[in-house]
Design a protein around this motif. Structure first.
Motif, short mmCIF file in Angstrom:
data_model
loop_
_atom_site.label_atom_id
_atom_site.label_comp_id
_atom_site.label_asym_id
_atom_site.label_seq_id
_atom_site.Cartn_x
_atom_site.Cartn_y
_atom_site.Cartn_z
N LEU A 30 0.85 -1.19 0.00
CA LEU A 30 0.00 0.00 0.00
C LEU A 30 0.89 1.24 0.00
N ILE A 31 0.75 2.10 -1.00
CA ILE A 31 1.61 3.27 -1.14
C ILE A 31 0.74 4.53 -1.27
N ARG A 32 1.07 5.53 -0.47
CA ARG A 32 0.36 6.81 -0.57
C ARG A 32 0.93 7.64 -1.72
N ILE A 59 -5.44 4.28 3.27
CA ILE A 59 -4.49 3.37 3.92
C ILE A 59 -4.76 3.30 5.42
N GLY A 70 4.45 3.99 2.63
CA GLY A 70 3.34 3.08 2.85
C GLY A 70 3.74 1.88 3.66
N TYR A 71 2.99 0.79 3.45
CA TYR A 71 3.19 -0.44 4.22
C TYR A 71 3.03 -1.66 3.32
#
Length: 238
Positions: free
Chosen positions: A8-10, A155, A179-180
């Motif tokens: 997950l990337i902002r 997210i 992100g994570y």
């Protein structure tokens, strides 16, 4: 048993981010410095590759994915767009401080819907339904890795809802371009709809030599322990 990895990337920085504006459904592009920052992060650290790529429909996310993964052909997921702030889009808290509806909204913790916008419950339902469909699609096709470029609010909502270690919404606050990585194990997902959060992105950003000492996962684990005890004792919790 096969597991599935989702990164997950902002999206990168926008002008609205720098000005402190409420920018949710407004379709703004990356700021020039936002694109520069993404390319610097990409050069200095590592963004993991994947078998499938997904993005919010908003331009800032699509531009971010293109900058980080220029060869990817992403699938657009409308349900992973940012929350709509309705009439307050593009305004700052300072500009709204004398608006009675805004004051009431703030006093209620921002859970109610802004005028012509989404409530936190509506937003959570939309995001989680969209994410669940992505997970189900990965399992159905046997696709074991994916990248999702989306928004900070998305997210934070997903990890506050599904994530292990347990943590509150604001514990999952994440910088632009970061992100994570999460791991989806079918047994845990089917039993309790939970995912394991195991890495912060980009890879290497937590290295002591990198100059970045962000420890969001550590903070989240501490919050989880305070609220739940040892999270491994509660794998079925959702």
């Amino acid at each position: 048993m096969k597991s599935y990895t989702i990164h997950l990337i902002r999206h990168g920085l926008t002008d609205g981010n720098t000005k402190g504006q409420y920018i949710g459904s407004t379709d703004v592009p990356l700021a020039p410095e936002g694109l520069t920052q993404l390319l610097q992060l990409k050069e200095r650290f590592q963004y993991p590759k994947a078998d499938a790529y997904f993005t919010s429909p908003l331009l800032r996310c699509q531009q971010t994915l293109k900058a980080l993964y220029p060869q990817a052909t992403p699938l657009v997921i409308p349900g992973l767009a940012e929350c709509s702030f309705g009439k307050w889009e593009g305004k700052t808290a300072n500009e709204l401080q004398n608006d009675p509806e805004f004051v009431q909204w703030m006093e209620a913790g921002g859970k109610d819907a802004p005028p012509e916008g989404e409530s936190s419950a509506q937003f959570q339902t939309r995001c989680c339904e969209a994410f669940s469909k992505v997970v189900e699609g990965l399992m159905k096709t046997g696709t074991t890795s994916a990248v999702i470029v989306t928004h900070g609010g998305v997210i934070m909502t997903l990890l506050a809802t599904f994530g292990l270690p347990r943590a509150n919404f604001y514990d999952w606050l994440v910088d632009n371009g970061c992100g994570y990585s999460i791991r989806v194990t079918p047994n845990l997902w089917m039993r309790g709809q939970v995912v394991e959060v195991y890495e912060q992105l980009p890879l290497g950003i937590q290295d002591p030599d990198s100059g970045n000492q962000t420890i969001v996962l550590d903070i989240a684990r501490e919050a989880a322990n305070r609220a739940w005890g040892d999270v491994e004792d509660h794998p079925e919790e959702s």
